[in-house]
Design an enzyme around this catalytic site. Sequence first.
Site, mmCIF file in Angstrom:
data_model
loop_
_atom_site.group_PDB
_atom_site.id
_atom_site.type_symbol
_atom_site.label_atom_id
_atom_site.label_comp_id
_atom_site.label_asym_id
_atom_site.label_seq_id
_atom_site.Cartn_x
_atom_site.Cartn_y
_atom_site.Cartn_z
ATOM 1 N N LEU A 88 46.454 -72.284 1.014
ATOM 2 C CA LEU A 88 47.616 -72.814 0.317
ATOM 3 C C LEU A 88 47.743 -74.321 0.471
ATOM 4 C CD1 LEU A 88 50.212 -70.084 1.370
ATOM 5 C CD2 LEU A 88 48.750 -70.125 -0.654
ATOM 6 N N GLY A 91 45.665 -80.058 5.910
ATOM 7 C CA GLY A 91 46.015 -81.366 6.432
ATOM 8 C C GLY A 91 45.009 -81.782 7.483
ATOM 9 N N GLY A 94 45.217 -79.171 10.425
ATOM 10 C CA GLY A 94 45.093 -77.742 10.210
ATOM 11 C C GLY A 94 45.298 -77.370 8.753
ATOM 12 N N ASP A 204 66.373 -84.295 9.762
ATOM 13 C CA ASP A 204 65.511 -84.733 8.664
ATOM 14 C C ASP A 204 65.840 -83.951 7.390
ATOM 15 O OD1 ASP A 204 63.624 -86.385 7.540
ATOM 16 O OD2 ASP A 204 61.945 -85.060 7.999
#
Length: 357
Positions: A88, A91, A94, A204
Site C-alpha cells: 500500500l 518509506g 519500512g 499534530d
Amino acid sequence: EGLVGLVCELRGASRATMGVCCSKQASDVDVANPKEPCAIPGVATPSTSSRPSSRKQSIAETLLIEHGKGKGSRRLHDLYDTSDAVILGEGMSGRVSTCRHRYTGELFALKTLSVQKLKVDMDELRQEIDILRRLDHPNIVKVYETFEEEGLFHVVMELCCGGQLISRLKKHKRGFGEELAARLMSKMIASILYCHERNVCHRDVKLDNFVYESNGEDAELKLIDFGLSHVLLHTQEKMHDRVGTLTYMAPEVLTGRGEGGLQGYTSACDMWSLGVVLYALLANELLRWNNGHPEVSTKTSRAFAEISTHTKMLVKAILQVEPTLRPLPAELEPRLLELLEERARLHGDVQHLGERR
C-alpha cells in the site's frame, strides 16, 4: 491489485490508505513550498529535547513483555498470512501492506518498520503504538497488535480505503460548505474529546491526519498519526516541545509561552489546530497571519466571505490567541449542532437532520 480492488469494492472504495507516524518537526516544514501530503509515510523524528521518562519506559517494558522476543511469544506469521499481500505504501524505514488473519480471513493494514533504519528512539515508537492500542473510538484508527522480531517492528492496524480528507477537499474549489464542514468537525471534535478525556494530547491535528474508512460519501472519518502525541500525567501538566506542523501550530507552541505568558502549553493547542482545519474546510485555504495574529476575514477568502455570521463567529472563537479563551471540545460540540440545526432550518430539513443524528 485484485486483492485491493476486492477490499475497496466491498467497502465502496477505490484505493487503500493508512498511516500511523507521518508528522515532521516544525523545523522541517517548508511553508513556502509545502510538500504533497503522503498517506503512508515513514515514522517522524521526535523532538530531541524530549527524552523517555520513567513512565514511558514502563509502557515500553509492558509492550516487550506482551510482544517481545521471549520464549513462547507469538510471532506475526503465526496469526497473519502475508503470502498474497499488496503493498500500500513504502518509506525509508519500512512499508505498509495488507495482511489476512489466518483464522478469520479478515484483512488488515500491516506496517512493517526496520528497527535499524528508524531514526527515532524505540521507546518513543512503543509509546505511540501503546497510545493507539488503548484508544477505542469510531473516529480514531484502531491498532490491534504489535510484534517485534528479527530487527522488524510490525503493527497490525485497521485498513482504511477512503483516502485523506485533504484529498477530498481539493475537489471542492470553494470549500465544503457549512453543513458538511460542521458534520466533519463533529467527528473530529469527538475524536479529540475522547483523547483529552484520557489525558492524551495529539499535537499534530491537521487535514492530512484524517482519513476515510471507505470511499463512500458517508464514510467514517478517522484520526491517525500519534507520532507527536503526549500522555499527560495530569490535566494541568504543561508541555514544552516545539512539535507539530507549522501551519497548524498554536501560537503558544510556536513561542513556547502559554496562558499569562508562562512557559509551556496545554492540550488547548489541539483546539487551535482544529480551528485551522475548520477554516480550511470552509475557505479551501490555510490560515494566514498578519502582524502576529490570525487573519480571519472576508478579505482573505471569497468562500469564507459567503458563509453565515454564526459560522464566522464560531471559527473566530476557536482561533483565540489566548489558550484559555478557546472553547473546550465538550463545549464546541453543542455549538456545531446549533449550526447544523440553523442550516437545516434554512433548507426546511429539520426532521431529516434529526434522523441523521
